[in-house]
Design a protein around this motif. Structure first.
Motif, PDB file in Angstrom:
ATOM      1  N   LEU A 294       7.654 -16.710  17.847  1.00  0.00           N
ATOM      2  CA  LEU A 294       8.509 -17.017  18.995  1.00  0.00           C
ATOM      3  C   LEU A 294       9.908 -17.440  18.539  1.00  0.00           C
ATOM      4  O   LEU A 294      10.907 -17.098  19.185  1.00  0.00           O
ATOM      5  CB  LEU A 294       7.867 -18.129  19.833  1.00  0.00           C
ATOM      6  CG  LEU A 294       6.561 -17.752  20.538  1.00  0.00           C
ATOM      7  CD1 LEU A 294       5.940 -18.975  21.204  1.00  0.00           C
ATOM      8  CD2 LEU A 294       6.800 -16.655  21.566  1.00  0.00           C
ATOM      9  N   ILE A 295       9.983 -18.175  17.426  1.00  0.00           N
ATOM     10  CA  ILE A 295      11.291 -18.556  16.890  1.00  0.00           C
ATOM     11  C   ILE A 295      12.064 -17.319  16.449  1.00  0.00           C
ATOM     12  O   ILE A 295      13.270 -17.189  16.704  1.00  0.00           O
ATOM     13  CB  ILE A 295      11.126 -19.553  15.723  1.00  0.00           C
ATOM     14  CG1 ILE A 295      10.583 -20.890  16.247  1.00  0.00           C
ATOM     15  CG2 ILE A 295      12.458 -19.778  15.002  1.00  0.00           C
ATOM     16  CD1 ILE A 295      10.233 -21.899  15.154  1.00  0.00           C
ATOM     17  N   LEU A 296      11.385 -16.371  15.806  1.00  0.00           N
ATOM     18  CA  LEU A 296      12.033 -15.117  15.396  1.00  0.00           C
ATOM     19  C   LEU A 296      12.571 -14.358  16.607  1.00  0.00           C
ATOM     20  O   LEU A 296      13.675 -13.806  16.567  1.00  0.00           O
ATOM     21  CB  LEU A 296      11.048 -14.239  14.622  1.00  0.00           C
ATOM     22  CG  LEU A 296      10.718 -14.682  13.193  1.00  0.00           C
ATOM     23  CD1 LEU A 296       9.560 -13.868  12.636  1.00  0.00           C
ATOM     24  CD2 LEU A 296      11.939 -14.546  12.281  1.00  0.00           C
ATOM     25  N   LEU A 297      11.801 -14.343  17.690  1.00  0.00           N
ATOM     26  CA  LEU A 297      12.242 -13.694  18.920  1.00  0.00           C
ATOM     27  C   LEU A 297      13.506 -14.355  19.461  1.00  0.00           C
ATOM     28  O   LEU A 297      14.453 -13.669  19.890  1.00  0.00           O
ATOM     29  CB  LEU A 297      11.127 -13.753  19.968  1.00  0.00           C
ATOM     30  CG  LEU A 297      11.460 -13.213  21.360  1.00  0.00           C
ATOM     31  CD1 LEU A 297      11.797 -11.728  21.288  1.00  0.00           C
ATOM     32  CD2 LEU A 297      10.297 -13.455  22.320  1.00  0.00           C
ATOM     33  N   CYS A 298      13.543 -15.679  19.421  1.00  0.00           N
ATOM     34  CA  CYS A 298      14.720 -16.411  19.906  1.00  0.00           C
ATOM     35  C   CYS A 298      15.955 -16.110  19.050  1.00  0.00           C
ATOM     36  O   CYS A 298      17.070 -15.969  19.577  1.00  0.00           O
ATOM     37  CB  CYS A 298      14.440 -17.912  19.892  1.00  0.00           C
ATOM     38  SG  CYS A 298      13.230 -18.461  21.110  1.00  0.00           S
ATOM     39  N   LEU A 303      21.234 -13.363  18.504  1.00  0.00           N
ATOM     40  CA  LEU A 303      22.046 -12.374  17.796  1.00  0.00           C
ATOM     41  C   LEU A 303      22.686 -11.408  18.795  1.00  0.00           C
ATOM     42  O   LEU A 303      23.884 -11.100  18.730  1.00  0.00           O
ATOM     43  CB  LEU A 303      21.178 -11.614  16.792  1.00  0.00           C
ATOM     44  CG  LEU A 303      21.860 -10.533  15.942  1.00  0.00           C
ATOM     45  CD1 LEU A 303      22.966 -11.126  15.085  1.00  0.00           C
ATOM     46  CD2 LEU A 303      20.836  -9.831  15.056  1.00  0.00           C
ATOM     47  N   ALA A 304      21.893 -10.934  19.762  1.00  0.00           N
ATOM     48  CA  ALA A 304      22.409 -10.034  20.796  1.00  0.00           C
ATOM     49  C   ALA A 304      23.454 -10.733  21.668  1.00  0.00           C
ATOM     50  O   ALA A 304      24.480 -10.149  22.037  1.00  0.00           O
ATOM     51  CB  ALA A 304      21.249  -9.522  21.653  1.00  0.00           C
ATOM     52  N   ILE A 305      23.219 -12.005  21.982  1.00  0.00           N
ATOM     53  CA  ILE A 305      24.161 -12.778  22.797  1.00  0.00           C
ATOM     54  C   ILE A 305      25.514 -12.904  22.091  1.00  0.00           C
ATOM     55  O   ILE A 305      26.574 -12.752  22.713  1.00  0.00           O
ATOM     56  CB  ILE A 305      23.570 -14.182  23.083  1.00  0.00           C
ATOM     57  CG1 ILE A 305      22.424 -14.072  24.091  1.00  0.00           C
ATOM     58  CG2 ILE A 305      24.647 -15.141  23.599  1.00  0.00           C
ATOM     59  CD1 ILE A 305      21.583 -15.331  24.200  1.00  0.00           C
ATOM     60  N   SER A 306      25.482 -13.162  20.792  1.00  0.00           N
ATOM     61  CA  SER A 306      26.725 -13.319  20.026  1.00  0.00           C
ATOM     62  C   SER A 306      27.535 -12.023  19.994  1.00  0.00           C
ATOM     63  O   SER A 306      28.765 -12.045  20.098  1.00  0.00           O
ATOM     64  CB  SER A 306      26.405 -13.771  18.603  1.00  0.00           C
ATOM     65  OG  SER A 306      25.690 -14.982  18.615  1.00  0.00           O
ATOM     66  N   LEU A 307      26.833 -10.916  19.841  1.00  0.00           N
ATOM     67  CA  LEU A 307      27.519  -9.620  19.852  1.00  0.00           C
ATOM     68  C   LEU A 307      28.189  -9.379  21.205  1.00  0.00           C
ATOM     69  O   LEU A 307      29.319  -8.882  21.278  1.00  0.00           O
ATOM     70  CB  LEU A 307      26.521  -8.497  19.536  1.00  0.00           C
ATOM     71  CG  LEU A 307      26.017  -8.438  18.084  1.00  0.00           C
ATOM     72  CD1 LEU A 307      24.844  -7.466  17.971  1.00  0.00           C
ATOM     73  CD2 LEU A 307      27.144  -8.020  17.146  1.00  0.00           C
ATOM     74  N   PHE A 308      27.501  -9.727  22.283  1.00  0.00           N
ATOM     75  CA  PHE A 308      28.060  -9.567  23.620  1.00  0.00           C
ATOM     76  C   PHE A 308      29.286 -10.454  23.818  1.00  0.00           C
ATOM     77  O   PHE A 308      30.276 -10.055  24.453  1.00  0.00           O
ATOM     78  CB  PHE A 308      26.987  -9.889  24.668  1.00  0.00           C
ATOM     79  CG  PHE A 308      27.468  -9.770  26.091  1.00  0.00           C
ATOM     80  CD1 PHE A 308      27.603  -8.529  26.687  1.00  0.00           C
ATOM     81  CD2 PHE A 308      27.793 -10.909  26.831  1.00  0.00           C
ATOM     82  CE1 PHE A 308      28.052  -8.418  28.002  1.00  0.00           C
ATOM     83  CE2 PHE A 308      28.238 -10.802  28.136  1.00  0.00           C
ATOM     84  CZ  PHE A 308      28.365  -9.549  28.719  1.00  0.00           C
ATOM     85  N   ALA A 309      29.264 -11.669  23.239  1.00  0.00           N
ATOM     86  CA  ALA A 309      30.355 -12.620  23.432  1.00  0.00           C
ATOM     87  C   ALA A 309      31.663 -12.151  22.803  1.00  0.00           C
ATOM     88  O   ALA A 309      32.739 -12.598  23.206  1.00  0.00           O
ATOM     89  CB  ALA A 309      29.965 -13.980  22.841  1.00  0.00           C
ATOM     90  N   LEU A 310      31.583 -11.244  21.845  1.00  0.00           N
ATOM     91  CA  LEU A 310      32.786 -10.757  21.175  1.00  0.00           C
ATOM     92  C   LEU A 310      33.767 -10.083  22.135  1.00  0.00           C
ATOM     93  O   LEU A 310      34.976 -10.103  21.912  1.00  0.00           O
ATOM     94  CB  LEU A 310      32.406  -9.777  20.054  1.00  0.00           C
ATOM     95  CG  LEU A 310      31.849 -10.383  18.770  1.00  0.00           C
ATOM     96  CD1 LEU A 310      31.295  -9.298  17.865  1.00  0.00           C
ATOM     97  CD2 LEU A 310      32.932 -11.188  18.051  1.00  0.00           C
ATOM     98  N   GLN A 311      33.239  -9.461  23.218  1.00  0.00           N
ATOM     99  CA  GLN A 311      34.127  -8.755  24.138  1.00  0.00           C
ATOM    100  C   GLN A 311      34.279  -9.460  25.492  1.00  0.00           C
ATOM    101  O   GLN A 311      34.860  -8.917  26.420  1.00  0.00           O
ATOM    102  CB  GLN A 311      33.598  -7.327  24.339  1.00  0.00           C
ATOM    103  CG  GLN A 311      32.158  -7.212  24.821  1.00  0.00           C
ATOM    104  CD  GLN A 311      31.992  -7.453  26.304  1.00  0.00           C
ATOM    105  OE1 GLN A 311      32.637  -6.791  27.107  1.00  0.00           O
ATOM    106  NE2 GLN A 311      31.146  -8.412  26.660  1.00  0.00           N
TER     107      GLN A 311
END
Length: 412
Positions: A294-298, A303-311
Protein backbone atom coordinates in the motif's frame (compact mmCIF):
# COMPACT_ATOMS: atom_id res chain seq x y z
CA UNK A 1 -11.12 1.52 19.81
CA UNK A 2 -10.36 1.50 23.53
CA UNK A 3 -9.97 4.59 25.75
CA UNK A 4 -6.17 4.76 25.35
CA UNK A 5 -6.41 4.56 21.58
CA UNK A 6 -9.11 7.23 21.46
CA UNK A 7 -7.19 9.69 23.67
CA UNK A 8 -4.10 9.17 21.48
CA UNK A 9 -6.15 9.74 18.31
CA UNK A 10 -7.58 12.98 19.71
CA UNK A 11 -4.13 14.56 19.73
CA UNK A 12 -4.07 14.08 15.95
CA UNK A 13 -7.38 15.98 15.87
CA UNK A 14 -5.78 18.82 17.83
CA UNK A 15 -2.39 19.14 16.13
CA UNK A 16 -3.83 18.71 12.62
CA UNK A 17 -5.46 22.12 13.01
CA UNK A 18 -1.99 23.64 13.16
CA UNK A 19 -0.86 21.64 10.11
CA UNK A 20 -3.84 22.95 8.12
CA UNK A 21 -3.08 26.47 9.28
CA UNK A 22 0.54 26.09 8.08
CA UNK A 23 -0.71 24.86 4.70
CA UNK A 24 -3.26 27.61 4.17
CA UNK A 25 -3.71 30.75 6.23
CA UNK A 26 -0.19 31.25 7.64
CA UNK A 27 1.64 31.41 4.28
CA UNK A 28 -1.04 33.71 2.83
CA UNK A 29 -0.75 35.99 5.87
CA UNK A 30 3.05 35.95 5.53
CA UNK A 31 2.73 36.75 1.81
CA UNK A 32 0.59 39.73 2.78
CA UNK A 33 3.19 40.96 5.31
CA UNK A 34 5.96 40.43 2.75
CA UNK A 35 3.97 42.31 0.12
CA UNK A 36 3.54 45.25 2.50
CA UNK A 37 7.34 45.26 2.90
CA UNK A 38 7.71 45.21 -0.92
CA UNK A 39 9.43 41.81 -1.12
CA UNK A 40 9.20 40.11 -4.53
CA UNK A 41 7.12 36.94 -4.94
CA UNK A 42 10.19 34.77 -5.54
CA UNK A 43 12.04 36.23 -2.54
CA UNK A 44 9.09 35.78 -0.18
CA UNK A 45 8.65 32.18 -1.39
CA UNK A 46 12.36 31.60 -0.77
CA UNK A 47 12.26 33.07 2.76
CA UNK A 48 9.23 30.95 3.56
CA UNK A 49 11.07 27.85 2.33
CA UNK A 50 14.17 28.75 4.34
CA UNK A 51 12.08 29.24 7.48
CA UNK A 52 10.50 25.82 7.11
CA UNK A 53 13.94 24.32 6.54
CA UNK A 54 15.50 25.95 9.63
CA UNK A 55 12.74 24.77 11.99
CA UNK A 56 12.92 21.32 10.44
CA UNK A 57 16.70 21.12 10.85
CA UNK A 58 16.54 22.09 14.55
CA UNK A 59 14.11 19.27 15.33
CA UNK A 60 16.03 16.79 13.17
CA UNK A 61 19.21 17.46 15.17
CA UNK A 62 17.47 17.30 18.56
CA UNK A 63 15.25 14.32 17.64
CA UNK A 64 17.51 11.35 18.50
CA UNK A 65 18.77 13.00 21.72
CA UNK A 66 15.31 13.88 23.01
CA UNK A 67 13.82 10.61 21.77
CA UNK A 68 16.43 8.52 23.55
CA UNK A 69 15.97 10.51 26.75
CA UNK A 70 12.19 10.06 26.50
CA UNK A 71 12.54 6.26 26.58
CA UNK A 72 13.79 6.59 30.15
CA UNK A 73 11.04 5.64 32.59
CA UNK A 74 8.88 8.69 33.42
CA UNK A 75 10.43 11.11 30.92
CA UNK A 76 8.19 10.82 27.85
CA UNK A 77 5.11 12.68 29.05
CA UNK A 78 6.98 15.71 30.53
CA UNK A 79 9.02 16.12 27.33
CA UNK A 80 5.86 15.83 25.24
CA UNK A 81 4.14 18.47 27.38
CA UNK A 82 7.10 20.87 27.10
CA UNK A 83 7.07 20.85 23.30
CA UNK A 84 3.26 20.94 23.19
CA UNK A 85 3.25 24.16 25.23
CA UNK A 86 6.05 25.65 23.12
CA UNK A 87 4.01 24.99 19.99
CA UNK A 88 0.63 26.05 21.36
CA UNK A 89 1.87 29.29 22.94
CA UNK A 90 3.92 30.04 19.81
CA UNK A 91 0.82 29.57 17.66
CA UNK A 92 -1.12 32.03 19.79
CA UNK A 93 1.81 34.51 19.72
CA UNK A 94 1.65 34.68 15.92
CA UNK A 95 -1.38 36.93 16.48
CA UNK A 96 0.94 39.71 17.67
CA UNK A 97 1.10 42.73 15.30
CA UNK A 98 4.67 42.36 13.99
CA UNK A 99 6.59 42.63 10.71
CA UNK A 100 7.33 39.74 8.35
CA UNK A 101 10.73 38.85 9.85
CA UNK A 102 9.54 38.76 13.48
CA UNK A 103 6.50 36.78 12.36
CA UNK A 104 8.79 34.17 10.77
CA UNK A 105 10.81 33.90 14.00
CA UNK A 106 7.66 33.30 16.08
CA UNK A 107 6.40 30.80 13.51
CA UNK A 108 9.74 28.96 13.66
CA UNK A 109 9.39 28.57 17.45
CA UNK A 110 5.79 27.31 17.13
CA UNK A 111 6.75 24.82 14.43
CA UNK A 112 9.67 23.48 16.48
CA UNK A 113 7.24 22.88 19.34
CA UNK A 114 4.77 21.15 17.05
CA UNK A 115 7.36 18.95 15.32
CA UNK A 116 9.10 18.09 18.59
CA UNK A 117 5.85 16.95 20.19
CA UNK A 118 5.33 14.48 17.34
CA UNK A 119 8.55 12.59 18.18
CA UNK A 120 7.05 11.59 21.53
CA UNK A 121 3.48 11.29 20.24
CA UNK A 122 4.36 8.89 17.42
CA UNK A 123 6.43 6.72 19.77
CA UNK A 124 3.42 6.46 22.14
CA UNK A 125 1.81 4.18 19.54
CA UNK A 126 3.71 1.23 21.03
CA UNK A 127 2.30 2.04 24.48
CA UNK A 128 -1.36 2.39 23.55
CA UNK A 129 -2.04 -0.50 21.14
CA UNK A 130 -0.81 -3.84 19.78
CA UNK A 131 1.15 -4.67 16.63
CA UNK A 132 -1.97 -6.15 15.04
CA UNK A 133 -3.93 -2.91 15.50
CA UNK A 134 -1.18 -0.38 14.72
CA UNK A 135 -2.05 0.21 11.04
CA UNK A 136 -5.72 0.67 11.97
CA UNK A 137 -5.10 3.00 14.94
CA UNK A 138 -2.47 5.06 13.10
CA UNK A 139 -4.85 5.52 10.16
CA UNK A 140 -7.68 6.49 12.52
CA UNK A 141 -5.45 9.22 13.94
CA UNK A 142 -4.74 10.76 10.54
CA UNK A 143 -8.35 10.32 9.36
CA UNK A 144 -9.98 12.04 12.34
CA UNK A 145 -7.19 14.60 12.32
CA UNK A 146 -8.11 15.62 8.78
CA UNK A 147 -11.81 15.88 9.59
CA UNK A 148 -11.39 17.50 13.00
CA UNK A 149 -9.01 20.14 11.73
CA UNK A 150 -11.76 21.45 9.47
CA UNK A 151 -13.73 22.80 12.46
CA UNK A 152 -11.27 25.51 13.62
CA UNK A 153 -10.31 26.13 9.99
CA UNK A 154 -13.92 26.83 8.99
CA UNK A 155 -14.36 29.09 12.02
CA UNK A 156 -11.19 30.94 11.07
CA UNK A 157 -12.17 31.13 7.41
CA UNK A 158 -15.57 32.50 8.44
CA UNK A 159 -13.87 35.29 10.42
CA UNK A 160 -11.53 36.14 7.54
CA UNK A 161 -14.06 36.09 4.69
CA UNK A 162 -16.65 38.04 6.71
CA UNK A 163 -14.26 40.41 8.44
CA UNK A 164 -15.91 43.54 7.04
CA UNK A 165 -19.41 42.38 8.08
CA UNK A 166 -18.09 41.66 11.57
CA UNK A 167 -16.71 45.20 11.81
CA UNK A 168 -13.04 44.25 11.74
CA UNK A 169 -10.17 43.94 9.27
CA UNK A 170 -8.93 40.86 7.42
CA UNK A 171 -5.63 41.15 9.29
CA UNK A 172 -7.35 41.19 12.70
CA UNK A 173 -9.55 38.24 11.67
CA UNK A 174 -6.46 36.29 10.63
CA UNK A 175 -4.86 36.99 14.00
CA UNK A 176 -8.00 35.61 15.65
CA UNK A 177 -7.56 32.43 13.60
CA UNK A 178 -4.16 31.85 15.21
CA UNK A 179 -5.71 32.04 18.69
CA UNK A 180 -8.61 29.74 17.78
CA UNK A 181 -6.18 27.14 16.44
CA UNK A 182 -3.96 27.31 19.53
CA UNK A 183 -6.92 26.76 21.87
CA UNK A 184 -8.21 23.84 19.75
CA UNK A 185 -4.78 22.19 19.68
CA UNK A 186 -4.19 22.49 23.43
CA UNK A 187 -7.74 21.41 24.35
CA UNK A 188 -7.56 18.16 22.36
CA UNK A 189 -4.24 17.28 23.98
CA UNK A 190 -5.81 17.08 27.46
CA UNK A 191 -7.23 13.51 27.17
CA UNK A 192 -3.82 12.16 26.14
CA UNK A 193 -2.05 14.01 28.94
CA UNK A 194 -4.53 12.64 31.47
CA UNK A 195 -4.72 9.06 30.22
CA UNK A 196 -1.26 8.20 28.85
CA UNK A 197 0.98 5.79 30.76
CA UNK A 198 4.50 4.90 29.62
CA UNK A 199 4.44 1.11 29.44
CA UNK A 200 7.50 0.47 27.26
CA UNK A 201 10.64 2.08 28.66
CA UNK A 202 14.31 1.68 29.53
CA UNK A 203 15.37 1.73 33.19
CA UNK A 204 18.36 4.01 33.74
CA UNK A 205 19.39 3.99 37.43
CA UNK A 206 21.28 7.30 37.36
CA UNK A 207 22.63 10.00 35.03
CA UNK A 208 20.00 9.45 32.29
CA UNK A 209 21.29 12.36 30.20
CA UNK A 210 24.82 10.93 30.10
CA UNK A 211 23.39 7.51 29.22
CA UNK A 212 21.42 9.09 26.36
CA UNK A 213 24.43 9.60 24.11
CA UNK A 214 25.71 6.07 24.77
CA UNK A 215 22.31 4.66 23.86
CA UNK A 216 22.24 6.64 20.59
CA UNK A 217 25.51 4.95 19.59
CA UNK A 218 24.08 1.56 20.61
CA UNK A 219 21.01 2.20 18.41
CA UNK A 220 23.26 2.86 15.42
CA UNK A 221 24.97 -0.49 15.95
CA UNK A 222 21.61 -2.24 16.36
CA UNK A 223 20.39 -0.85 13.05
CA UNK A 224 23.43 -2.34 11.33
CA UNK A 225 22.18 -5.75 12.50
CA UNK A 226 18.76 -4.98 11.05
CA UNK A 227 19.34 -3.48 7.56
CA UNK A 228 15.59 -3.47 6.87
CA UNK A 229 15.24 -0.54 9.29
CA UNK A 230 18.08 1.34 7.60
CA UNK A 231 16.77 0.81 4.05
CA UNK A 232 13.24 1.74 5.10
CA UNK A 233 14.49 4.98 6.66
CA UNK A 234 16.50 5.78 3.54
CA UNK A 235 13.47 5.17 1.32
CA UNK A 236 11.32 7.18 3.75
CA UNK A 237 13.76 10.09 3.49
CA UNK A 238 13.22 10.34 -0.26
CA UNK A 239 9.48 9.77 -0.62
CA UNK A 240 8.38 11.71 2.45
CA UNK A 241 10.49 14.63 1.18
CA UNK A 242 8.00 15.05 -1.65
CA UNK A 243 4.99 14.59 0.61
CA UNK A 244 6.08 17.23 3.15
CA UNK A 245 7.17 19.68 0.47
CA UNK A 246 3.79 19.43 -1.28
CA UNK A 247 1.98 19.95 2.04
CA UNK A 248 4.06 22.96 3.10
CA UNK A 249 4.71 24.67 -0.23
CA UNK A 250 1.41 24.08 -2.06
CA UNK A 251 -0.12 27.40 -1.05
CA UNK A 252 2.84 29.61 -1.94
CA UNK A 253 3.31 27.65 -5.18
CA UNK A 254 -0.35 28.15 -6.07
CA UNK A 255 -0.04 31.85 -5.28
CA UNK A 256 2.98 32.18 -7.57
CA UNK A 257 1.25 30.51 -10.55
CA UNK A 258 -1.80 32.78 -10.22
CA UNK A 259 -4.38 30.81 -8.18
CA UNK A 260 -6.60 33.12 -6.09
CA UNK A 261 -6.50 32.96 -2.30
CA UNK A 262 -10.14 31.86 -1.97
CA UNK A 263 -9.71 29.09 -4.57
CA UNK A 264 -6.65 27.75 -2.75
CA UNK A 265 -8.24 27.84 0.68
CA UNK A 266 -11.39 26.04 -0.47
CA UNK A 267 -9.38 23.47 -2.45
CA UNK A 268 -7.19 22.72 0.57
CA UNK A 269 -10.30 22.41 2.75
CA UNK A 270 -11.62 19.87 0.25
CA UNK A 271 -8.34 17.97 0.66
CA UNK A 272 -9.02 17.54 4.38
CA UNK A 273 -12.57 16.29 3.82
CA UNK A 274 -11.65 13.84 1.05
CA UNK A 275 -8.60 12.59 2.99
CA UNK A 276 -10.82 11.39 5.86
CA UNK A 277 -12.53 8.41 4.15
CA UNK A 278 -9.40 7.46 2.20
CA UNK A 279 -7.25 7.33 5.35
CA UNK A 280 -9.86 5.01 6.89
CA UNK A 281 -10.02 2.94 3.70
CA UNK A 282 -6.26 2.39 3.58
CA UNK A 283 -6.32 1.51 7.28
CA UNK A 284 -8.86 -1.23 6.56
CA UNK A 285 -6.97 -2.42 3.50
CA UNK A 286 -3.84 -2.80 5.65
CA UNK A 287 -5.68 -5.53 7.55
CA UNK A 288 -6.11 -7.51 4.33
CA UNK A 289 -3.03 -6.57 2.30
CA UNK A 290 0.63 -5.99 3.09
CA UNK A 291 1.13 -2.45 4.36
CA UNK A 292 4.33 -2.28 2.28
CA UNK A 293 2.40 -2.78 -0.97
CA UNK A 294 0.00 0.00 0.00
CA UNK A 295 2.91 2.36 0.70
CA UNK A 296 4.35 1.58 -2.75
CA UNK A 297 0.96 2.39 -4.28
CA UNK A 298 0.90 5.73 -2.46
CA UNK A 299 4.41 6.62 -3.69
CA UNK A 300 3.37 5.95 -7.30
CA UNK A 301 0.29 8.09 -6.78
CA UNK A 302 2.40 10.99 -5.53
CA UNK A 303 4.81 10.58 -8.44
CA UNK A 304 1.91 11.11 -10.87
CA UNK A 305 0.67 14.10 -8.84
CA UNK A 306 4.09 15.77 -9.01
CA UNK A 307 4.27 15.35 -12.77
CA UNK A 308 0.83 16.94 -13.10
CA UNK A 309 1.86 19.87 -10.87
CA UNK A 310 4.61 20.86 -13.30
CA UNK A 311 2.05 22.37 -15.70
CA UNK A 312 -0.48 23.65 -13.13
CA UNK A 313 -1.70 27.17 -13.91
CA UNK A 314 -5.51 27.12 -13.57
CA UNK A 315 -7.84 26.97 -10.57
CA UNK A 316 -9.61 23.75 -11.68
CA UNK A 317 -6.22 22.03 -11.94
CA UNK A 318 -5.41 23.09 -8.38
CA UNK A 319 -8.74 21.60 -7.27
CA UNK A 320 -8.02 18.35 -9.09
CA UNK A 321 -4.54 18.22 -7.58
CA UNK A 322 -5.99 18.76 -4.10
CA UNK A 323 -8.36 15.80 -4.48
CA UNK A 324 -5.58 13.53 -5.80
CA UNK A 325 -3.30 14.48 -2.90
CA UNK A 326 -6.13 13.74 -0.45
CA UNK A 327 -6.38 10.14 -1.67
CA UNK A 328 -2.82 9.30 -0.63
CA UNK A 329 -1.74 11.92 1.93
CA UNK A 330 -3.11 10.34 5.11
CA UNK A 331 -2.40 6.78 4.01
CA UNK A 332 1.29 7.23 3.23
CA UNK A 333 1.97 9.00 6.54
CA UNK A 334 -0.16 6.72 8.73
CA UNK A 335 1.12 3.47 7.21
CA UNK A 336 4.75 4.65 7.30
CA UNK A 337 4.38 5.45 11.01
CA UNK A 338 2.88 2.07 11.92
CA UNK A 339 5.18 0.17 9.51
CA UNK A 340 8.21 1.59 11.34
CA UNK A 341 6.69 1.09 14.81
CA UNK A 342 6.39 -2.64 14.11
CA UNK A 343 10.06 -2.89 13.08
CA UNK A 344 11.62 -1.39 16.21
CA UNK A 345 12.15 -2.48 19.86
CA UNK A 346 9.13 -1.25 21.84
CA UNK A 347 11.10 -0.18 24.91
CA UNK A 348 13.23 2.08 22.66
CA UNK A 349 10.38 3.50 20.57
CA UNK A 350 11.14 7.19 21.21
CA UNK A 351 14.84 6.60 20.52
CA UNK A 352 14.08 5.02 17.16
CA UNK A 353 11.37 7.55 16.34
CA UNK A 354 14.04 10.18 16.95
CA UNK A 355 15.94 8.64 14.03
CA UNK A 356 12.65 8.37 12.12
CA UNK A 357 12.28 12.10 12.69
CA UNK A 358 15.83 12.80 11.45
CA UNK A 359 15.07 11.11 8.14
CA UNK A 360 11.61 12.68 7.90
CA UNK A 361 12.62 16.17 8.96
CA UNK A 362 15.88 15.94 7.02
CA UNK A 363 13.81 15.21 3.94
CA UNK A 364 11.48 18.12 4.66
CA UNK A 365 14.52 20.37 5.13
CA UNK A 366 15.93 19.30 1.77
CA UNK A 367 12.65 19.61 -0.11
CA UNK A 368 11.66 23.05 1.13
CA UNK A 369 15.23 24.34 0.82
CA UNK A 370 15.53 23.07 -2.77
CA UNK A 371 12.19 24.58 -3.71
CA UNK A 372 13.07 27.87 -2.06
CA UNK A 373 16.54 28.07 -3.60
CA UNK A 374 15.45 26.97 -7.08
CA UNK A 375 12.56 29.43 -7.17
CA UNK A 376 14.90 32.26 -6.15
CA UNK A 377 17.62 31.35 -8.66
CA UNK A 378 15.36 30.58 -11.61
CA UNK A 379 12.59 33.06 -10.85
CA UNK A 380 10.07 30.20 -11.18
CA UNK A 381 8.65 27.85 -8.53
CA UNK A 382 8.20 25.06 -11.10
CA UNK A 383 11.89 24.18 -11.07
CA UNK A 384 11.71 22.76 -7.53
CA UNK A 385 8.73 20.56 -8.43
CA UNK A 386 10.85 18.68 -10.98
CA UNK A 387 13.25 17.67 -8.19
CA UNK A 388 10.32 16.31 -6.16
CA UNK A 389 9.47 13.94 -9.03
CA UNK A 390 12.95 12.44 -8.78
CA UNK A 391 12.63 12.07 -5.00
CA UNK A 392 9.48 9.95 -5.32
CA UNK A 393 11.12 7.75 -7.97
CA UNK A 394 14.18 7.10 -5.78
CA UNK A 395 11.97 6.47 -2.74
CA UNK A 396 9.98 3.86 -4.65
CA UNK A 397 13.13 1.95 -5.67
CA UNK A 398 14.63 2.00 -2.16
CA UNK A 399 11.38 0.95 -0.47
CA UNK A 400 11.11 -2.07 -2.76
CA UNK A 401 14.61 -3.04 -1.61
CA UNK A 402 13.58 -2.69 2.06
CA UNK A 403 10.48 -4.80 1.46
CA UNK A 404 12.59 -7.71 0.20
CA UNK A 405 14.56 -7.85 3.45
CA UNK A 406 13.64 -9.80 6.58
CA UNK A 407 13.31 -8.14 9.96
CA UNK A 408 15.92 -9.10 12.55
CA UNK A 409 13.70 -10.03 15.49
CA UNK A 410 16.66 -10.20 17.92
CA UNK A 411 16.23 -6.46 18.48
CA UNK A 412 12.85 -6.98 20.15
Amino acid sequence: MNAREISWTLYDVGNSAFILLVSTIIPLYFKSLAGDAELSLSDSTAYWGYTLSISTLVVAVLGPILGTLADTNGYKKPLFLSFLLLGGIGCAAMALPVGWLTFLIIFTIARIGFSGSLIFYDSMLNDITTDERMDHVSSQGYAWGYLGSCVPFLLSLGFILNAEKLGTTTTAATMTAFGVTAVWWLAFSIPLLRGYRQICYVDVPNRPIAHTFRRIADAGREMKRNPKIFWFLLAFFFYIDGVYTIIEMATVYGKDVGITDNAMLLALLLTQVVAFPFALLFGRLAGRMKAGNLILLCILGYLAISLFALQLDQAWEFWLLAVCVAVFQGAIQALSRSYFAKLIPKEKSSEYFGFFDIFGKGAAFLGTAVMGLSSQLSGSSRTGVAVIVVMFAVGFILFRKAERMETNNTLH
